[in-house]
Design an enzyme around this catalytic site. Structure first.
Site, PDB file in Angstrom:
ATOM      1  N   ASN A 145       0.643   0.880  -9.356  1.00  0.00           N
ATOM      2  CA  ASN A 145       1.933   0.670 -10.011  1.00  0.00           C
ATOM      3  C   ASN A 145       1.817  -0.269 -11.205  1.00  0.00           C
ATOM      4  O   ASN A 145       2.531  -0.112 -12.197  1.00  0.00           O
ATOM      5  CB  ASN A 145       2.952   0.121  -9.008  1.00  0.00           C
ATOM      6  CG  ASN A 145       3.608   1.214  -8.187  1.00  0.00           C
ATOM      7  OD1 ASN A 145       4.521   1.884  -8.648  1.00  0.00           O
ATOM      8  ND2 ASN A 145       3.124   1.410  -6.974  1.00  0.00           N
ATOM      9  N   ILE A 181       0.833  -1.205   0.000  1.00  0.00           N
ATOM     10  CA  ILE A 181       0.000   0.000   0.000  1.00  0.00           C
ATOM     11  C   ILE A 181       0.869   1.259   0.000  1.00  0.00           C
ATOM     12  O   ILE A 181       0.564   2.240  -0.676  1.00  0.00           O
ATOM     13  CB  ILE A 181      -0.934   0.006   1.229  1.00  0.00           C
ATOM     14  CG1 ILE A 181      -1.834  -1.234   1.207  1.00  0.00           C
ATOM     15  CG2 ILE A 181      -1.779   1.278   1.267  1.00  0.00           C
ATOM     16  CD1 ILE A 181      -2.614  -1.457   2.478  1.00  0.00           C
ATOM     17  N   PHE A 182       1.966   1.224   0.771  1.00  0.00           N
ATOM     18  CA  PHE A 182       2.881   2.371   0.840  1.00  0.00           C
ATOM     19  C   PHE A 182       3.378   2.794  -0.542  1.00  0.00           C
ATOM     20  O   PHE A 182       3.549   1.956  -1.434  1.00  0.00           O
ATOM     21  CB  PHE A 182       4.104   2.009   1.690  1.00  0.00           C
ATOM     22  CG  PHE A 182       3.924   2.239   3.170  1.00  0.00           C
ATOM     23  CD1 PHE A 182       2.979   3.107   3.652  1.00  0.00           C
ATOM     24  CD2 PHE A 182       4.734   1.576   4.077  1.00  0.00           C
ATOM     25  CE1 PHE A 182       2.828   3.329   5.017  1.00  0.00           C
ATOM     26  CE2 PHE A 182       4.603   1.777   5.440  1.00  0.00           C
ATOM     27  CZ  PHE A 182       3.639   2.655   5.899  1.00  0.00           C
ATOM     28  N   GLU A 183       3.658   4.083  -0.700  1.00  0.00           N
ATOM     29  CA  GLU A 183       4.300   4.629  -1.904  1.00  0.00           C
ATOM     30  C   GLU A 183       3.570   4.242  -3.182  1.00  0.00           C
ATOM     31  O   GLU A 183       4.182   3.967  -4.206  1.00  0.00           O
ATOM     32  CB  GLU A 183       5.763   4.143  -1.981  1.00  0.00           C
ATOM     33  CG  GLU A 183       6.623   4.525  -0.802  1.00  0.00           C
ATOM     34  CD  GLU A 183       6.742   6.042  -0.633  1.00  0.00           C
ATOM     35  OE1 GLU A 183       6.620   6.747  -1.651  1.00  0.00           O
ATOM     36  OE2 GLU A 183       6.956   6.499   0.496  1.00  0.00           O
ATOM     37  N   GLY A 184       2.258   4.281  -3.126  1.00  0.00           N
ATOM     38  CA  GLY A 184       1.451   3.904  -4.291  1.00  0.00           C
ATOM     39  C   GLY A 184       1.103   2.431  -4.224  1.00  0.00           C
ATOM     40  O   GLY A 184       2.000   1.586  -4.125  1.00  0.00           O
TER      41      GLY A 184
END
Length: 279
Positions: free
Chosen positions: A93, A85-88
């Site tokens: 992605n 979930i983090f950073e997109g």
């Protein structure tokens, strides 16, 4: 390592071209980061989902104990989940990967059209099998080259249907992203193993070779399956069957005894752990 190395080299080159710190250099460095958008998205998806798989398997091996806070696996299992979930999110992605590739191809920033024309000529001539070299894992290198051809063929088929329509087909893009991720990962695994073997002559590399062959074989199966799924959703009748035949010609069949290979890997790791405990 591959992506980090590519970015480090590009960053160093940008600093050499614009040696003085300031807005111009900052812009050049931003350009380097943007250039590796696809690779970074691939690494993010592949790495976080590998971590999830390993944490889940580790917990499963410990059974109920793995779920208790008394054991570190419980924390690893919880912590691993947030990375998707983090950073997109990984879903976002996965959309970035094929859409960026298609955009750059349309802009002429990728030598895609020349490559697909070469693939088409090879298909027409019946020479779609990549040649083997004399190095270690030569069959795996050839399989990675075939995977690139298969991805290019699939992209060309989708684009020929309607590029504008493809942008809205998120499920199609997801399958295509998985194919691209597996292609990049397989090529990276083979390159790293070959480099390791070259740098450590005489070293026992049986585990590395088994691991590489298993991954390349499984990645190739997933890539071919993704191509067939997309063809089945876009074509029908004779056109679909013709595309399936092309996929079969491009896809590399690797008859790897994966069960035996995985057993050998487990036995080597277990034996190594036992020797460590005895010491």
């Amino acid at each position: 390592y591959r992506t980090a190395g590519l970015m480090d080299a590009a960053t160093l080159e940008a600093k050499q071209e614009v040696p003085a710190p300031g807005p111009e250099r900052d812009e050049a460095l931003r350009g380097v980061l943007e250039e590796y958008t696809v690779e970074c998205s691939i690494v993010k998806v592949f790495g976080t989902e590998c971590l999830d798989f390993v944490a889940d398997e580790a917990l499963q091996i410990l059974g109920g104990y793995g779920f208790l806070a008394d054991y570190p696996i419980e924390r690893h299992y919880r912590d691993s989940r947030i990375n998707r979930i983090f950073e997109g999110t990984n879903e976002v992605n996965r959309l970035i990967i094929p859409s960026t590739v298609l955009k750059r191809a349309a802009q002429g920033r990728l030598d895609y059209f020349a490559f697909i024309e070469k693939v088409k000529q090879e298909i027409d001539a019946g020479t779609v099998v990549a040649p083997l070299d004399d190095g270690v894992l030569s069959a795996d290198v050839a399989a990675c080259e075939q995977a690139k051809r298969l991805v290019a063929f699939t992209v060309d088929l989708l684009v020929s249907k309607n590029l504008q329509d493809l942008v809205t087909k998120q499920q199609h893009l997801e399958v295509l992203a998985i194919m691209i991720i597996d292609t990049y990962a397989a090529a990276s695994v083979v390159a790293r193993t070959r480099k390791f073997v070259k740098l450590h002559p005489g070293t026992d590399v049986d585990n590395e070779l088994d691991l590489t062959r298993i991954f390349v074989a499984s990645a190739n199966e997933r890539i071919a399956d993704g191509a067939r799924r997309l063809v089945a959703n876009e074509l029908e009748g004779d056109s679909m069957m013709a595309a399936f035949r092309t996929i079969d010609a491009l896809a590399t069949f690797m008859p790897i005894a994966t069960i035996d290979a995985k057993t050998r890997i487990a036995e080597r790791i277990t034996a190594g752990n036992l020797r460590f405990l005895e010491q």
